[in-house]
Design an enzyme around this catalytic site. Structure first.
Site, PDB file in Angstrom:
ATOM      1  N   LYS A  80       3.104  11.581 -11.502  1.00 49.19           N
ATOM      2  CA  LYS A  80       2.361  10.636 -12.043  1.00 49.19           C
ATOM      3  C   LYS A  80       3.312   9.318 -12.336  1.00 49.19           C
ATOM      4  CE  LYS A  80      -0.572  13.875 -14.876  1.00 49.19           C
ATOM      5  NZ  LYS A  80      -1.007  14.216 -16.058  1.00 49.19           N
ATOM      6  N   LYS A 106       7.403  23.489 -13.774  1.00 47.01           N
ATOM      7  CA  LYS A 106       6.508  22.342 -13.377  1.00 47.01           C
ATOM      8  C   LYS A 106       6.163  22.029 -12.085  1.00 47.01           C
ATOM      9  CE  LYS A 106       5.335  17.688 -14.236  1.00 47.01           C
ATOM     10  NZ  LYS A 106       5.466  16.379 -15.074  1.00 47.01           N
ATOM     11  N   HIS A 160      -0.664  12.559 -29.174  1.00 44.10           N
ATOM     12  CA  HIS A 160      -0.900  11.093 -28.550  1.00 44.10           C
ATOM     13  C   HIS A 160      -1.457  10.413 -29.564  1.00 44.10           C
ATOM     14  CE1 HIS A 160      -2.775   7.950 -26.273  1.00 44.10           C
ATOM     15  NE2 HIS A 160      -1.653   7.993 -25.645  1.00 44.10           N
ATOM     16  N   ARG A 173      -3.087  21.911 -14.408  1.00 45.63           N
ATOM     17  CA  ARG A 173      -2.234  21.060 -14.689  1.00 45.63           C
ATOM     18  C   ARG A 173      -2.343  20.455 -16.246  1.00 45.63           C
ATOM     19  NH1 ARG A 173       0.709  16.223 -11.111  1.00 45.63           N
ATOM     20  NH2 ARG A 173       2.105  15.700 -12.815  1.00 45.63           N
ATOM     21  N   GLU A 195      10.024  18.714 -24.987  1.00 40.86           N
ATOM     22  CA  GLU A 195       9.184  18.976 -23.517  1.00 40.86           C
ATOM     23  C   GLU A 195      10.007  20.245 -23.146  1.00 40.86           C
ATOM     24  OE1 GLU A 195       6.771  17.435 -22.473  1.00 40.86           O
ATOM     25  OE2 GLU A 195       6.778  15.635 -23.616  1.00 40.86           O
ATOM     26  N   ARG A 233       0.715  -1.264   0.137  1.00 42.35           N
ATOM     27  CA  ARG A 233       0.031  -0.172   0.026  1.00 42.35           C
ATOM     28  C   ARG A 233       0.803   1.303   0.015  1.00 42.35           C
ATOM     29  NH1 ARG A 233      -2.659  -3.244   3.731  1.00 42.35           N
ATOM     30  NH2 ARG A 233      -4.697  -4.131   2.665  1.00 42.35           N
ATOM     31  N   HIS A 264      -0.071  17.495 -26.658  1.00 43.92           N
ATOM     32  CA  HIS A 264      -0.249  16.027 -26.457  1.00 43.92           C
ATOM     33  C   HIS A 264      -1.582  15.561 -26.978  1.00 43.92           C
ATOM     34  CE1 HIS A 264       3.006  16.643 -23.506  1.00 43.92           C
ATOM     35  NE2 HIS A 264       2.888  15.365 -23.191  1.00 43.92           N
ATOM     36  N   GLU A 311      -4.546  17.234 -11.410  1.00 43.57           N
ATOM     37  CA  GLU A 311      -4.814  17.733 -12.539  1.00 43.57           C
ATOM     38  C   GLU A 311      -6.434  17.523 -12.692  1.00 43.57           C
ATOM     39  OE1 GLU A 311      -2.624  15.988 -15.913  1.00 43.57           O
ATOM     40  OE2 GLU A 311      -4.573  16.067 -16.876  1.00 43.57           O
TER      41      GLU A 311
HETATM   42  P1  NAD Z   1      12.907   5.675 -21.836  1.00 47.32           P
HETATM   43  O1  NAD Z   1      12.961   5.501 -20.331  1.00 47.32           O
HETATM   44  O2  NAD Z   1      12.437   4.412 -22.573  1.00 47.32           O
HETATM   45  O3  NAD Z   1      14.447   5.894 -22.116  1.00 47.32           O
HETATM   46  C1  NAD Z   1      14.799   6.038 -23.571  1.00 47.32           C
HETATM   47  C2  NAD Z   1      16.101   5.327 -23.691  1.00 47.32           C
HETATM   48  O4  NAD Z   1      17.190   5.821 -23.413  1.00 47.32           O
HETATM   49  C3  NAD Z   1      15.947   3.966 -23.172  1.00 47.32           C
HETATM   50  O5  NAD Z   1      16.540   2.970 -24.163  1.00 47.32           O
HETATM   51  C4  NAD Z   1      16.986   4.106 -22.353  1.00 47.32           C
HETATM   52  O6  NAD Z   1      17.474   2.508 -21.707  1.00 47.32           O
HETATM   53  C5  NAD Z   1      17.924   5.053 -22.717  1.00 47.32           C
HETATM   54  N1  NAD Z   1      18.444   5.693 -21.448  1.00 47.32           N
HETATM   55  C6  NAD Z   1      18.047   6.297 -20.406  1.00 47.32           C
HETATM   56  N2  NAD Z   1      18.837   7.151 -19.815  1.00 47.32           N
HETATM   57  C7  NAD Z   1      20.128   7.014 -20.271  1.00 47.32           C
HETATM   58  C8  NAD Z   1      21.334   7.629 -20.346  1.00 47.32           C
HETATM   59  N3  NAD Z   1      21.549   8.384 -19.345  1.00 47.32           N
HETATM   60  N4  NAD Z   1      22.385   7.124 -21.239  1.00 47.32           N
HETATM   61  C9  NAD Z   1      22.072   6.344 -22.317  1.00 47.32           C
HETATM   62  N5  NAD Z   1      20.727   5.614 -22.466  1.00 47.32           N
HETATM   63  C10 NAD Z   1      19.685   6.130 -21.545  1.00 47.32           C
HETATM   64  O7  NAD Z   1      12.257   6.935 -22.206  1.00 47.32           O
HETATM   65  P2  NAD Z   1      11.811   8.386 -21.964  1.00 47.32           P
HETATM   66  O8  NAD Z   1      11.586   9.360 -23.081  1.00 47.32           O
HETATM   67  O9  NAD Z   1      12.589   8.797 -20.653  1.00 47.32           O
HETATM   68  O10 NAD Z   1      10.190   8.119 -20.962  1.00 47.32           O
HETATM   69  C11 NAD Z   1       9.330   7.845 -21.974  1.00 47.32           C
HETATM   70  C12 NAD Z   1       8.317   7.341 -20.827  1.00 47.32           C
HETATM   71  O11 NAD Z   1       8.057   8.433 -19.927  1.00 47.32           O
HETATM   72  C13 NAD Z   1       6.871   6.925 -21.531  1.00 47.32           C
HETATM   73  O12 NAD Z   1       6.537   5.709 -21.036  1.00 47.32           O
HETATM   74  C14 NAD Z   1       6.145   8.104 -21.073  1.00 47.32           C
HETATM   75  O13 NAD Z   1       4.604   7.647 -20.798  1.00 47.32           O
HETATM   76  C15 NAD Z   1       6.684   8.500 -19.786  1.00 47.32           C
HETATM   77  N6  NAD Z   1       6.255  10.015 -19.405  1.00 47.32           N
HETATM   78  C16 NAD Z   1       5.749  10.090 -17.958  1.00 47.32           C
HETATM   79  C17 NAD Z   1       5.474  11.222 -17.735  1.00 47.32           C
HETATM   80  C18 NAD Z   1       5.291  11.488 -16.199  1.00 47.32           C
HETATM   81  O14 NAD Z   1       4.743  12.667 -15.916  1.00 47.32           O
HETATM   82  N7  NAD Z   1       4.751  10.434 -15.446  1.00 47.32           N
HETATM   83  C19 NAD Z   1       5.738  12.407 -18.501  1.00 47.32           C
HETATM   84  C20 NAD Z   1       6.193  12.222 -19.497  1.00 47.32           C
HETATM   85  C21 NAD Z   1       6.484  10.896 -20.062  1.00 47.32           C
HETATM   86  N1  GLY Z   2       3.588  15.119 -17.955  1.00 45.76           N
HETATM   87  C1  GLY Z   2       2.321  15.788 -17.729  1.00 45.76           C
HETATM   88  C2  GLY Z   2       2.125  16.018 -16.074  1.00 45.76           C
HETATM   89  O1  GLY Z   2       3.008  15.482 -15.407  1.00 45.76           O
HETATM   90  O2  GLY Z   2       1.180  16.637 -15.954  1.00 45.76           O
END
Ligand code: NAD
Ligand code: GLY
Length: 371
Positions: free
Chosen positions: A142, A226, A251, A240, A184, A120, A247, A236
């Site tokens: 998130k 942010k 998306h 937010r 971003e 939990r 997006h 949100e």
């Molecule tokens: P990712 O985590 O897939 O990383 C991208 C690639 O870079 C991967 O192959 C990873 O292994 C590699 N990598 C990461 N750091 C590295 C480093 N320092 N050196 C070398 N390689 C490295 O992609 P991302 O773009 O970081 O994240 C995408 C995800 O984030 C999606 O699932 C999306 O839905 C999510 N997201 C979440 C939020 C949120 O608010 N929670 C916001 C935006 C996106």
């Molecule tokens: N990535 C959008 C949010 O965190 O609300």
């Protein structure tokens, strides 16, 4: 080391930004996490670069239980969460123990989801290693996994205890991933700050060359912007949503291409260009302001649509999104550089017109695209 506070009353936390910082990590962590076991979640790429540094930085203060996932979106599933729960249970992690995410948004979202639900909820720390994760996904709480019927459908709002941004990790990030994160970055300027747009215009070369002081200033500004939005509307219910600029159509592009063609930031950038186009058509935005935004987007580099992507597929994905929201499709539209509105009534003909311009390959001339 720079520190930014995310002000959420009892859920407040610090974002720490520094370089060459691994030796200082444990001293900060012990202030927010009790000694004991930590589940250290990473992916194979990140682990190969930074696993041993982080493990050895933590080992005098914590018993580290590493768990390494396959890189990529396909790992953000309930099945993978189940594997992480199993490792945690078998290692005897209790409620006082923590989960630490070392990686990009995939690792952060998955590890955060596990932290939010294991026993939990156990304490959670983010060590983001992609630009996107450093400016966006690690901040704001998130967390989610994907369902076979859609992305991020199972999740929670669950704030970390600390976000630790080590700028040097970006040196190993593939350039395409860096530029997807840059989309971003410009988003924050477009929605919230003309001053930040000016800074980006002036310092763009230093930013993409990863000049340390420029990088730190830009990442810190994004985190600050942010943090303010999240502090105002953590779950949100209103404001937010502006963070979703680009997006709506972004998306839909990702979904229409089965999440195989675009990186998230690339699709968001295309979505932001189209949002500028829609705002111009609706006379919400002047030509001069549109041009300024589009010129900056062009410096990130807009990815062309895949050849022959039918507009019906993108529109169907938009409709799916609308069904999920239970309301009209929501667009975040710019009204000036640094200002946006949440807009619910964009006529279908306008969406189709702007979408077709992008799909038909007019991205070569961004200014024409938004005409
Ligand atoms: P990712 O985590 O897939 O990383 C991208 C690639 O870079 C991967 O192959 C990873 O292994 C590699 N990598 C990461 N750091 C590295 C480093 N320092 N050196 C070398 N390689 C490295 O992609 P991302 O773009 O970081 O994240 C995408 C995800 O984030 C999606 O699932 C999306 O839905 C999510 N997201 C979440 C939020 C949120 O608010 N929670 C916001 C935006 C996106
Ligand atoms: N990535 C959008 C949010 O965190 O609300």
């Amino acid at each position: 080391m720079q520190s930014i506070n995310v002000d959420l009353k009892e859920r407040s936390y610090e974002i720490k930004i520094a370089s060459n910082s691994w030796q200082r990590l444990a001293a900060t962590l012990v202030k927010v996490l009790p000694p004991g076991k930590v589940l250290l979640v990473s992916d194979e790429h990140v682990w190969s670069h930074y696993g041993s540094c982080v493990e050895s930085a933590l080992k005098d203060s914590y018993t580290v239980v590493p768990v390494i996932i396959t890189p990529g979106e396909a790992s953000k599933t309930l099945a993978e969460a189940d594997r992480l729960y199993t490792v945690a249970i078998e290692a005897g992690l209790d409620r006082s123990n923590a989960v630490i995410a070392l990686g990009g948004g995939v690792v952060g979202d998955l590890a955060g989801f596990v932290a939010a639900t294991y026993l939990r909820g156990v304490p959670f720390v983010q060590i983001p290693t992609t630009l996107l994760a450093q400016v966006d996904s690690s901040v704001g709480g998130k967390v989610a996994v994907n369902h076979r019927l859609g992305k991020n459908l199972i999740g929670a709002f669950y704030q970390p205890k600390l976000v630790w941004i080590e700028l040097d990790t970006l040196q190993t990030l593939p350039p395409r991933e860096f530029m997807a994160g840059a989309a971003e970055v410009v988003k924050y300027g477009a929605i919230l700050s003309t001053d930040f747009i000016t800074l980006l215009e002036e310092k763009w070369e230093g930013f993409i060359q990863q000049d340390k002081s420029v990088l730190q200033r830009i990442i810190a500004t994004c985190c600050n912007l942010k943090a303010q939005v999240v502090a105002e509307d953590e779950r949100e219910t209103g404001r937010r949503a502006i963070l979703n600029f680009g997006h709506t159509l972004g998306h839909a592009l990702e979904a229409a291409t089965s999440f195989q063609y675009y990186l998230h930031g690339e699709a968001v950038l295309a979505g932001m260009v189209m949002a500028v186009g829609i705002a111009k058509k609706l006379a919400l935005l002047s030509a001069a302001e549109a041009e300024r935004l589009l010129n900056l987007f062009a410096r990130v580099g807009i990815k062309p649509a895949p050849p022959d992507l039918p507009e019906e597929d993108v529109l169907a994905a938009l409709k799916q999104d609308k069904k999920r929201m239970g309301e009209e499709t929501v667009f975040i539209l710019p009204t000036a550089v640094g200002e946006v509105v949440i807009y619910r009534h964009v006529a279908r003909e306008i969406i189709v017109e702007v979408l077709l311009k992008y799909l038909q390959g007019k991205e070569g001339s961004l200014l024409a695209l938004a005409d």
